[in-house]
Motif scaffolding. Structure first.
Motif: not given
Length: 455
Positions: A36-38, A50-51, A70-71, A76-79
């Motif tokens: 969560a902190a990251l 996008p991440a 969490h992102l 946030v678009p996350v892969r």
């Protein structure tokens, strides 16, 4: 010296986490807090960019799965690209909480503007496989923003060594405590901004980042001797001892005196020049020897007959020959890499290990200079300098540091605290002096650095 943030080796961090677990905090809870902190740090830095989160098989990868979740919850678009399946129970738990796809990490992995590196964290002792290293390098190079989880993958967190080629990161988010690699070269230069997240572990340590120092306030009853007399011994090169003496005066010594056989031009009138070596004056708070000494070993020999605390720098270190000569001297020595190796030989271990071993061998406080300066005490305490400007790497800045240490020692701080406080102030003075500074400008910036302690 005021201790700043704790710094823990891999072994010490594992022990700290185990204490938290023994007290009732689960591994999964620690991982949830870390991930969560990251994610929080990444979101604040890069927003909804996008991440791509790279995850490894261990708990570092578990942190990555949590961060990805969490992102995604923030829009946030996350892969997620995984090196392999999770191998620890906690990492498997984190993987189970991620509801998105997981693609294999390899040649076909497409880059993203934000890259989060959660492949390998602390404890890595060998380089990445060539295929992994190539994919990692490609994806980090093609990202606009790079954020590492704990340490960049391929770094030895205890020594700061690069076990594989490491690209430069914009930010590293670490948990519970800083790691040596965050402050030791070459890794320090690759970590970018280091963010420390509290995940609820007790991270007390004898190793700490050097924090903002606390200097005792001036007493209305003080006089020039009670504020600290620094007595400097000149040698062949007047400029170096002049810089050191001026630095001592600017750093708050009540009285600075230089033993010299010939007048030194450019010294302020407040600095007394004398043609006698009054080294047994009981009022001396600290003796300073070495800057500009040149090939005059008899000057060092004279200094070692004094009972006063002393700072030994530059040529003084080169003429020591045997670390045992420092025992009982209440000394602080300030070697750079070449001087350190000449005096102590090639010691084993990380720079931190070498600094502590050197302090133990000689019984003196060792200020092991460099872009990653360390202050080591014979009793096992170790201070890591916070990042300082690269422009400190110029002629005369070491002389300035020696004078500052001598002043703070003369003012009554013990050797370890005086050295740490001077290292902190030295870095801040350099920041204030700016990238075009000369060592003379660094001296003039010392009062402004001291003013920072009043903020």
């Amino acid at each position: 010296m005021t201790s700043g943030r704790p710094i823990l080796t891999t072994e010490a961090m594992i022990a700290a986490e185990q204490r938290a677990i023994d007290a009732g905090t689960s591994v999964e809870t620690l991982m949830e807090r870390a991930g969560a902190a990251l994610a929080e740090a990444a979101y604040r830095y890069a927003g909804k960019m996008p991440a791509l989160v790279l995850v490894g098989p261990g708990n570092n990868g578990g942190d990555g799965y949590v961060a990805a979740r969490h992102l995604a919850e923030r829009g946030v678009p996350v892969r997620v690209a995984a090196l392999s399946e999770p191998r620890s129970d906690a990492a498997r738990w984190a993987r189970s909480q991620w509801t998105g796809d997981v693609e294999p990490l390899g040649d076909a992995t497409a880059p993203a503007p934000l890259l989060v590196d959660a492949l390998f964290g602390t404890g890595l002792k060998r380089g990445l496989q060539e295929s992994v290293s190539e994919a990692f390098s490609r994806l980090t190079t093609e990202a606009f923003v790079r954020i590492a989880c704990d340490v960049p993958s391929g770094v030895d967190s205890d020594s700061g060594a690069e076990l594989s080629p490491i690209p430069a990161f914009d930010m590293t988010v670490t948990f519970g405590a800083l790691k040596p690699a965050h402050r030791l070269m070459p890794a320090r230069a690759k970590c970018g901004r280091v963010v420390l997240a509290d995940i609820g572990v007790d991270a007390g340590s004898e190793w700490n980042e050097i924090g903002r120092p606390f200097l005792p306030p001036l007493d209305p009853a003080d006089h020039k001797f009670s504020r600290g007399l620094v007595h400097a011994l000149a040698g062949k090169m007047a400029g170096a001892i002049a810089l050191a003496a001026k630095a001592a005066a600017r750093a708050g010594a009540g009285y600075v005196r230089v033993s010299t056989s010939r007048s030194i031009d450019g010294l302020p009138a407040a600095i007394v020049q004398t043609d006698t070596a009054e080294i047994n004056d009981e009022r001396i708070g600290c003796l300073l020897v070495g800057p500009g000494m040149g090939d005059l070993p008899q000057v060092l020999t004279l200094a070692l007959t004094s009972h006063a605390p002393k700072v030994i720098d530059a040529d003084g270190i080169m003429h020591l020959s045997d670390p045992e000569r420092l025992r009982g001297q209440d000394a602080i020595i300030t070697p750079h890499e070449g001087e350190f190796t000449r005096l102590f030989g090639k010691l084993e271990g990380s720079k931190a290990d070498r600094a502590l071993e050197a302090a133990r061998r000689c019984g003196a406080v060792v200020v092991y200079k460099g872009p990653d300066t360390l202050v080591a005490s014979p009793d096992g305490r170790l201070g890591f300098a916070p990042p300082a400007p690269a422009w400190l790497a110029s002629a005369g800045t070491g002389d300035v540091l020696a004078g500052m240490i001598a002043a703070l020692r003369a003012r009554g701080l013990n050797g370890f605290d005086a050295a740490g406080a001077a290292v902190w102030l030295h870095g801040r003075a350099a920041e204030l002096a700016g990238p075009q500074m000369l060592a003379d400008d660094l001296v003039e910036a010392i009062p402004a650095a001291l003013d920072l302690l009043n903020d």
